[in-house]
Design a protein around this motif. Structure first.
Motif, PDB file in Angstrom:
ATOM      1  N   ARG A  84     -61.954 -70.417  -3.090  1.00  0.00           N
ATOM      2  CA  ARG A  84     -62.086 -69.509  -4.225  1.00  0.00           C
ATOM      3  C   ARG A  84     -63.528 -69.475  -4.735  1.00  0.00           C
ATOM      4  O   ARG A  84     -64.076 -68.418  -5.017  1.00  0.00           O
ATOM      5  CB  ARG A  84     -61.140 -69.927  -5.351  1.00  0.00           C
ATOM      6  CG  ARG A  84     -61.109 -68.909  -6.469  1.00  0.00           C
ATOM      7  CD  ARG A  84     -60.147 -69.325  -7.541  1.00  0.00           C
ATOM      8  NE  ARG A  84     -60.925 -69.503  -8.749  1.00  0.00           N
ATOM      9  CZ  ARG A  84     -60.573 -70.237  -9.781  1.00  0.00           C
ATOM     10  NH1 ARG A  84     -59.449 -70.898  -9.770  1.00  0.00           N
ATOM     11  NH2 ARG A  84     -61.326 -70.330 -10.831  1.00  0.00           N
TER      12      ARG A  84
ATOM     13  N   GLU B  52     -65.806 -66.173  -5.008  1.00  0.00           N
ATOM     14  CA  GLU B  52     -66.294 -65.690  -6.298  1.00  0.00           C
ATOM     15  C   GLU B  52     -67.808 -65.831  -6.458  1.00  0.00           C
ATOM     16  O   GLU B  52     -68.418 -65.079  -7.205  1.00  0.00           O
ATOM     17  CB  GLU B  52     -65.591 -66.444  -7.436  1.00  0.00           C
ATOM     18  CG  GLU B  52     -64.117 -66.118  -7.520  1.00  0.00           C
ATOM     19  CD  GLU B  52     -63.370 -66.937  -8.555  1.00  0.00           C
ATOM     20  OE1 GLU B  52     -62.201 -66.593  -8.810  1.00  0.00           O
ATOM     21  OE2 GLU B  52     -63.929 -67.912  -9.100  1.00  0.00           O
TER      22      GLU B  52
ATOM     23  N   THR C  21     -60.557 -60.223  -6.924  1.00  0.00           N
ATOM     24  CA  THR C  21     -59.996 -61.558  -7.029  1.00  0.00           C
ATOM     25  C   THR C  21     -58.474 -61.556  -7.046  1.00  0.00           C
ATOM     26  O   THR C  21     -57.843 -62.407  -6.423  1.00  0.00           O
ATOM     27  CB  THR C  21     -60.548 -62.257  -8.281  1.00  0.00           C
ATOM     28  OG1 THR C  21     -61.971 -62.263  -8.177  1.00  0.00           O
ATOM     29  CG2 THR C  21     -60.066 -63.682  -8.386  1.00  0.00           C
TER      30      THR C  21
ATOM     31  N   TYR D 242     -57.297 -61.226  -3.578  1.00  0.00           N
ATOM     32  CA  TYR D 242     -57.621 -62.451  -2.864  1.00  0.00           C
ATOM     33  C   TYR D 242     -56.553 -63.518  -3.102  1.00  0.00           C
ATOM     34  O   TYR D 242     -56.046 -64.114  -2.169  1.00  0.00           O
ATOM     35  CB  TYR D 242     -58.989 -62.975  -3.321  1.00  0.00           C
ATOM     36  CG  TYR D 242     -59.330 -64.330  -2.764  1.00  0.00           C
ATOM     37  CD1 TYR D 242     -59.809 -64.455  -1.471  1.00  0.00           C
ATOM     38  CD2 TYR D 242     -59.171 -65.477  -3.526  1.00  0.00           C
ATOM     39  CE1 TYR D 242     -60.124 -65.693  -0.952  1.00  0.00           C
ATOM     40  CE2 TYR D 242     -59.484 -66.719  -3.009  1.00  0.00           C
ATOM     41  CZ  TYR D 242     -59.958 -66.820  -1.721  1.00  0.00           C
ATOM     42  OH  TYR D 242     -60.261 -68.051  -1.216  1.00  0.00           O
ATOM     43  N   HIS D 243     -56.187 -63.731  -4.367  1.00  0.00           N
ATOM     44  CA  HIS D 243     -55.199 -64.755  -4.687  1.00  0.00           C
ATOM     45  C   HIS D 243     -53.804 -64.373  -4.186  1.00  0.00           C
ATOM     46  O   HIS D 243     -53.027 -65.244  -3.814  1.00  0.00           O
ATOM     47  CB  HIS D 243     -55.193 -65.065  -6.188  1.00  0.00           C
ATOM     48  CG  HIS D 243     -56.440 -65.775  -6.610  1.00  0.00           C
ATOM     49  ND1 HIS D 243     -56.736 -67.050  -6.208  1.00  0.00           N
ATOM     50  CD2 HIS D 243     -57.484 -65.377  -7.364  1.00  0.00           C
ATOM     51  CE1 HIS D 243     -57.894 -67.409  -6.702  1.00  0.00           C
ATOM     52  NE2 HIS D 243     -58.376 -66.419  -7.401  1.00  0.00           N
TER      53      HIS D 243
ATOM     54  N   ARG E 231     -53.941 -65.337  -0.551  1.00  0.00           N
ATOM     55  CA  ARG E 231     -53.966 -66.786  -0.392  1.00  0.00           C
ATOM     56  C   ARG E 231     -52.568 -67.373  -0.592  1.00  0.00           C
ATOM     57  O   ARG E 231     -52.228 -68.361   0.042  1.00  0.00           O
ATOM     58  CB  ARG E 231     -54.925 -67.462  -1.384  1.00  0.00           C
ATOM     59  CG  ARG E 231     -56.354 -67.080  -1.234  1.00  0.00           C
ATOM     60  CD  ARG E 231     -57.049 -67.311   0.111  1.00  0.00           C
ATOM     61  NE  ARG E 231     -56.529 -68.335   0.939  1.00  0.00           N
ATOM     62  CZ  ARG E 231     -56.290 -68.188   2.237  1.00  0.00           C
ATOM     63  NH1 ARG E 231     -56.493 -67.051   2.835  1.00  0.00           N
ATOM     64  NH2 ARG E 231     -55.848 -69.188   2.952  1.00  0.00           N
TER      65      ARG E 231
END
Length: 174
Positions: free
Chosen positions: A60, A64, A161, A164-165, A168
């Motif tokens: 992460r 970021e 983000t 992305y999460h 993931r």
């Protein structure tokens, strides 16, 4: 205002904040210091699980703050070197099956993290996985070095983000 109902919500809230370099450095040091400090028998199930948790934050951070990714790359290099050093002077059959299996899990986590963070600088260190005892220990279906290079060099497409999460959470390590 934020209504905190339980300790998990607090943890989620705190760990959802931007990660400063000093926290990432502490996480990286923790991972390296606990990953095969003296040999193959030093990593238990709990340590492997901790590596998995820490690498999520390292990933992460790189996503970021790509200009500071070199911080994570240094810790990943040390972790990979520790894992390789733990087995490279032994023959695969000398290593207990439980330690071999745990080593494979740790290596899969480290390699997946290198792919996720696009750690091109670590390719020379990752190449050592494909030599000697480390190669003998890799799972049969483990990706070959050429494929690993292609995946690490492939550009990261995700650009927000939240997405992305979400991606993931589709992966489960350890």
């Amino acid at each position: 205002t934020y209504d905190i109902r339980n300790s998990y919500e607090v943890l989620d809230y705190i760990l959802g904040l931007p990660l400063p370099e000093n926290i990432i450095s502490s996480m990286g040091e923790f991972m390296v210091e606990n990953l095969y400090p003296g040999g193959i028998g030093d990593v238990d199930e709990n340590t492997a699980s901790n590596v998995s948790r820490v690498t999520c934050f390292l990933r992460r951070f790189c996503y970021e703050r790509p200009k500071s990714a070199h911080i994570v790359w240094d810790y990943m290099r040390e972790a990979i070197q520790n894992a390789i050093a733990a087995v490279e002077n032994s023959d695969w059959w000398e290593i207990a099956p439980i330690h071999r299996d745990r080593w494979k899990v740790v290596i899969e986590i480290l390699v997946a993290t290198c792919i996720d963070i696009r750690a091109k600088r670590l390719l020379s260190h990752l190449r050592r996985l494909y030599q000697g005892t480390p190669l003998d220990l890799l799972p049969v279906n483990f990706l070959d070095f050429r494929t690993l290079v292609e995946r690490i060099k492939k550009p990261l497409i995700i650009n927000d983000t939240l997405r992305y999460h979400q991606l993931r959470s589709d992966y489960h390590y350890v």
